[in-house]
Design an enzyme around this catalytic site. Structure first.
Site, PDB file in Angstrom:
ATOM      1  N   CYS A   1       0.943  -1.110  -0.193  1.00 36.91           N
ATOM      2  CA  CYS A   1      -0.485  -0.136   0.318  1.00 36.91           C
ATOM      3  C   CYS A   1       1.012   0.940  -0.141  1.00 36.91           C
ATOM      4  O   CYS A   1       2.145   1.303   0.688  1.00 36.91           O
ATOM      5  CB  CYS A   1      -0.893  -0.111   1.421  1.00 36.91           C
ATOM      6  SG  CYS A   1      -2.022   1.364   1.358  1.00 36.91           S
TER       7      CYS A   1
ATOM      8  N   GLY B   1      -0.758  -6.249 -11.881  1.00 31.56           N
ATOM      9  CA  GLY B   1      -0.285  -5.295 -12.634  1.00 31.56           C
ATOM     10  C   GLY B   1      -0.742  -5.316 -14.023  1.00 31.56           C
ATOM     11  O   GLY B   1      -0.020  -5.454 -14.566  1.00 31.56           O
TER      12      GLY B   1
ATOM     13  N   GLY C   1      -7.427  -6.302 -11.276  1.00 34.19           N
ATOM     14  CA  GLY C   1      -7.967  -4.946 -10.165  1.00 34.19           C
ATOM     15  C   GLY C   1      -8.636  -4.223 -11.138  1.00 34.19           C
ATOM     16  O   GLY C   1      -9.373  -4.482 -11.371  1.00 34.19           O
TER      17      GLY C   1
HETATM   18  C1  FMN Z   1      -8.366   2.190  -4.945  1.00 37.27           C
HETATM   19  C2  FMN Z   1      -6.636   0.874  -5.085  1.00 37.27           C
HETATM   20  C3  FMN Z   1      -6.989   0.301  -3.667  1.00 37.27           C
HETATM   21  C4  FMN Z   1      -6.566  -0.746  -3.645  1.00 37.27           C
HETATM   22  N1  FMN Z   1      -6.262  -1.445  -2.280  1.00 37.27           N
HETATM   23  C5  FMN Z   1      -5.790  -2.135  -1.921  1.00 37.27           C
HETATM   24  C6  FMN Z   1      -5.810  -2.280  -0.385  1.00 37.27           C
HETATM   25  O1  FMN Z   1      -6.528  -2.481   0.277  1.00 37.27           O
HETATM   26  N2  FMN Z   1      -4.793  -3.781  -0.501  1.00 37.27           N
HETATM   27  C7  FMN Z   1      -3.847  -4.187  -1.362  1.00 37.27           C
HETATM   28  O2  FMN Z   1      -2.630  -5.223  -1.150  1.00 37.27           O
HETATM   29  N3  FMN Z   1      -3.391  -3.785  -2.841  1.00 37.27           N
HETATM   30  C8  FMN Z   1      -4.486  -2.269  -2.945  1.00 37.27           C
HETATM   31  N4  FMN Z   1      -4.470  -1.605  -4.366  1.00 37.27           N
HETATM   32  C9  FMN Z   1      -3.444  -2.694  -5.545  1.00 37.27           C
HETATM   33  C10 FMN Z   1      -5.056  -3.571  -6.423  1.00 37.27           C
HETATM   34  O3  FMN Z   1      -5.183  -4.656  -5.648  1.00 37.27           O
HETATM   35  C11 FMN Z   1      -3.397  -4.380  -7.405  1.00 37.27           C
HETATM   36  O4  FMN Z   1      -2.378  -3.976  -6.745  1.00 37.27           O
HETATM   37  C12 FMN Z   1      -3.113  -2.972  -8.697  1.00 37.27           C
HETATM   38  O5  FMN Z   1      -4.134  -1.740  -8.672  1.00 37.27           O
HETATM   39  C13 FMN Z   1      -2.500  -3.112  -9.722  1.00 37.27           C
HETATM   40  O6  FMN Z   1      -3.552  -4.335 -10.227  1.00 37.27           O
HETATM   41  P1  FMN Z   1      -4.264  -4.157 -11.691  1.00 37.27           P
HETATM   42  O7  FMN Z   1      -3.596  -2.645 -12.260  1.00 37.27           O
HETATM   43  O8  FMN Z   1      -4.616  -5.305 -12.041  1.00 37.27           O
HETATM   44  O9  FMN Z   1      -5.619  -2.589 -10.872  1.00 37.27           O
HETATM   45  C14 FMN Z   1      -5.506  -0.705  -4.761  1.00 37.27           C
HETATM   46  C15 FMN Z   1      -5.134  -0.696  -5.255  1.00 37.27           C
HETATM   47  C16 FMN Z   1      -6.598   0.737  -6.332  1.00 37.27           C
HETATM   48  C17 FMN Z   1      -6.210   1.637  -7.156  1.00 37.27           C
END
Ligand code: FMN
Length: 308
Positions: free
Chosen positions: A98, A200, A223
């Site tokens: 985070c 990611g 995500g």
């Molecule tokens: C708004 C937001 C909130 C997130 N909250 C968390 C979280 O609570 N715990 C965590 O491990 N990652 C959190 N992430 C990271 C996502 O789990 C993920 O690793 C990141 O968005 C990259 O993946 P993606 O490109 O598929 O979105 C968050 C990301 C975003 C954008």
């Protein structure tokens, strides 16, 4: 291939998990993080973040949910991890990714990537506290400022006994800016002997293909892509077409019903706007709808506009 729905604080709550797992293609969900400072959190905190615990830890379509913890104190993380699985969480996940300032000030999340030894202590304590039949996983970025400790951190996690590791292929400083460095995941994978999940910047089937190729990982976590295209997991698995906008609209109406009449009504206007922001990436209609509701503050007005 195993596909996990990513934890997203303030966005992927239990209502979103329910809806997206019903659309299908996901094998596992991870909750928004529970922040642990210096106490055993009351059970109600776990039930609030993960109401699925009332359903043996499953979404209503039967997908298991794992609680994520964030913090820096091995002992308190261990106590709370035990509580999470005791309440029905399917294992426990530890957040080392985070980027939020408030979180990093209290030394949780990505800031710990500067200290592989602390990460080792945390994962060891949690692994010892949680029964052997429950999986302990961790989620990390490639580093804080740079990737110099990426392998050391992953090795600390593996040596401490974690069962698997999700890697969001960017540093904290990279934020959410593309690209994600999937080839870095492959480098880390060669240096540790536990299963790795790649995460990611997967927005479509081709991204998933390239990510799996470059990261050398079979398993992925989705995500923002799953919010932009609610059937992304099926698109990846079965080369399904993106869900038609009319179907997405029924989900928006359903989500509105959930959020408005559940206990989260006050968050609804922001959450629906945030979701429309992600949907705009795939659907021009979402952007139009966003412009129409942008200035609206009352939930009922927003819902009427979505239904019109
Ligand atoms: C708004 C937001 C909130 C997130 N909250 C968390 C979280 O609570 N715990 C965590 O491990 N990652 C959190 N992430 C990271 C996502 O789990 C993920 O690793 C990141 O968005 C990259 O993946 P993606 O490109 O598929 O979105 C968050 C990301 C975003 C954008």
């Amino acid at each position: 291939m195993h596909i996990t729905l990513a934890p997203m604080e303030g966005v992927v709550d239990h209502l979103m998990r329910d809806m997206l797992t019903e659309v299908g293609g996901f094998d596992l969900c991870v909750t928004e993080f529970v922040r642990i400072v210096d106490q055993l959190m009351p059970k109600r905190v776990f039930y609030r973040i993960c109401p699925e615990l009332h359903n043996q830890g499953f979404t209503s379509s039967g997908v298991p949910v794992k609680v994520q913890l964030l913090g820096q104190h091995p002992v308190w993380l261990a106590e709370n991890a035990y509580r999470a699985v005791e309440l029905g969480s399917h294992g426990v996940d530890l957040n080392f990714g985070c980027p939020a300032k408030t979180v990093n000030k209290s030394k949780g999340g990505a800031v710990l990537l500067r200290e592989p030894e602390t990460i080792f202590q945390i994962v060891s304590a949690v692994r010892k506290a949680v029964p052997n039949d429950q999986l302990v996983s961790a989620k990390m970025r490639l580093g804080f400022e740079d990737t110099s400790l990426a392998i050391a951190n992953a090795q600390a996690i593996a040596d401490a006994g974690a069962d698997s590791l999700v890697i969001h292929a960017r540093t904290k400083v990279d934020g959410y800016k593309p690209p994600a460095y999937w080839d870095w995941i492959a480098k880390i994978k060669r240096a540790v002997n536990i299963p790795i999940v790649a995460n990611g910047e997967i927005w479509n089937g081709l991204d998933a293909y390239n990510c799996r190729l470059q990261s050398q990982c079979e398993n992925i976590m989705l995500g923002r892509g799953a919010l932009a295209m609610p059937n992304l997991a099926h698109v990846i698995r079965n080369a399904q077409a993106a869900m038609p906008w009319e179907h997405v609209k029924t989900l928006l109406v359903r989500y509105s019903g959930y959020e408005l009449y559940g206990d989260k009504g006050k968050y609804y206007p922001n959450r629906i706007k945030q979701w429309l922001g992600y949907l705009s990436r795939q659907y021009p209609q979402a952007e139009e709808l966003f412009m129409e509701i942008r200035a609206l503050k009352k939930s009922e007005e927003i819902l009427l506009q979505i239904q019109s």
